[in-house]
Design an enzyme around this catalytic site. Structure first.
Site, PDB file in Angstrom:
ATOM      1  N   SER A 172       1.193  -1.105   0.408  1.00 43.28           N
ATOM      2  CA  SER A 172      -0.060  -0.126  -0.036  1.00 43.28           C
ATOM      3  C   SER A 172       0.904   1.092   0.008  1.00 43.28           C
ATOM      4  CB  SER A 172      -1.048   0.162   1.030  1.00 43.28           C
ATOM      5  OG  SER A 172      -2.397   0.616   1.112  1.00 43.28           O
ATOM      6  N   LYS A 197     -22.652  16.079   5.365  1.00 39.73           N
ATOM      7  CA  LYS A 197     -21.196  16.088   6.524  1.00 39.73           C
ATOM      8  C   LYS A 197     -21.466  14.696   7.301  1.00 39.73           C
ATOM      9  CE  LYS A 197     -18.748  18.929   8.676  1.00 39.73           C
ATOM     10  NZ  LYS A 197     -17.289  18.981   8.798  1.00 39.73           N
TER      11      LYS A 197
END
Length: 267
Positions: A118, A170
């Site tokens: 990764s 949000k």
């Protein structure tokens, strides 16, 4: 009395600094003789994030120390990391690329030991060559975001959720809200953008990739032997054999900044 407190404070600070210096001398990291030709080792050991000890600030400090030392004839990034945040990884990646442009004679390699996946592999892609062990874990070219869902649990428990927000999206990963297809699409889009950026980094730097393998950018982890065949890695070396056989210098010095007192006050 005030002067007495002041001088006591100075004495305590002085003792503290002396202890840290003695620790550095004992560990033989910073006070090893850097005036002779050597290979600089930069450790990326553990998860990469802004709040961990492996972050862009510490790694860049170590890279700069090694880069400006004329006796450091080459730099090896020694990797034992499952990855971390894409931003911290990309900052380190960009800095390595910048250093390589400044001085093309200062070679920078990566050596993956147990694991380099990764974000750690993202960083390795910036170096001239990547090496590993046949049993190393390499790759995981993908992006993930994990969360949980507790909406049914709080309903069964009779918990009333009170959430106040401004902005429609949000709290799209709030674990106490029910799944929402629109929110899922937003999250997946963001992950896809980061993933494509990662893929572009690998393709740009790894010129012998076997891109016909459908799993290459699937997030799959490859054993070192297969990683070499896929072009993710250039061969099998550890830091010692790489230093002796390729760089032709046997002396290696650890530039890890975590135990270096002089880097505590650096950017």
């Amino acid at each position: 009395r005030r002067w007495g407190i002041f001088f006591k404070f100075i004495i305590i600070i002085t003792i503290f600094i002396i202890v840290l210096l003695l620790i550095n001398i004992h560990e033989n990291k910073y006070f090893r003789n850097k005036s002779i030709d050597h290979v600089a080792i930069i450790n990326i050991n553990g998860t990469i994030s802004e709040v961990s000890k492996v972050n862009a600030k510490s790694i860049i400090n170590a890279l700069n120390d090694a880069f400006v030392n004329k006796n450091a004839k080459a730099i090896i990034i020694k990797i034992n990391s499952p990855g971390g945040t894409p931003v911290q990884s990309n900052i380190i990646y960009n800095h390595i690329k910048r250093l390589r442009k400044i001085d093309t004679n200062k070679r920078i390699f990566s050596v993956i030991e147990d694991v380099g996946t990764s974000g750690a592999y993202w960083i390795a892609a910036a170096t001239e060559k990547i090496y590993c062990d046949p049993c190393s874990m390499v790759g995981s070219i993908g992006v993930m975001l994990s969360s949980f869902g507790f909406s049914e649990a709080i309903n069964k428990l009779g918990v009333e959720r009170r959430l106040y927000k401004s902005g429609k999206h949000k709290v799209i990963i709030d674990p106490f809200l029910e799944k929402n297809n629109e929110n899922d699409e937003i999250i997946q889009h963001n992950l896809d953008v980061i993933h494509q950026t990662f893929i572009n980094v690998v393709k740009k730097n790894r010129h012998n990739l076997k891109c016909n393998n459908v799993d290459l950018f699937s997030g799959k982890v490859w054993v070192g032997r297969d990683a070499v065949e896929l072009g993710l890695v250039d061969g099998f070396y550890d830091i010692y054999t790489l230093s002796a056989d390729i760089i032709k210098i046997n002396t290696i010095i650890d530039y890890n900044t975590n135990t270096n007192i002089f880097n505590i006050f650096k950017w």
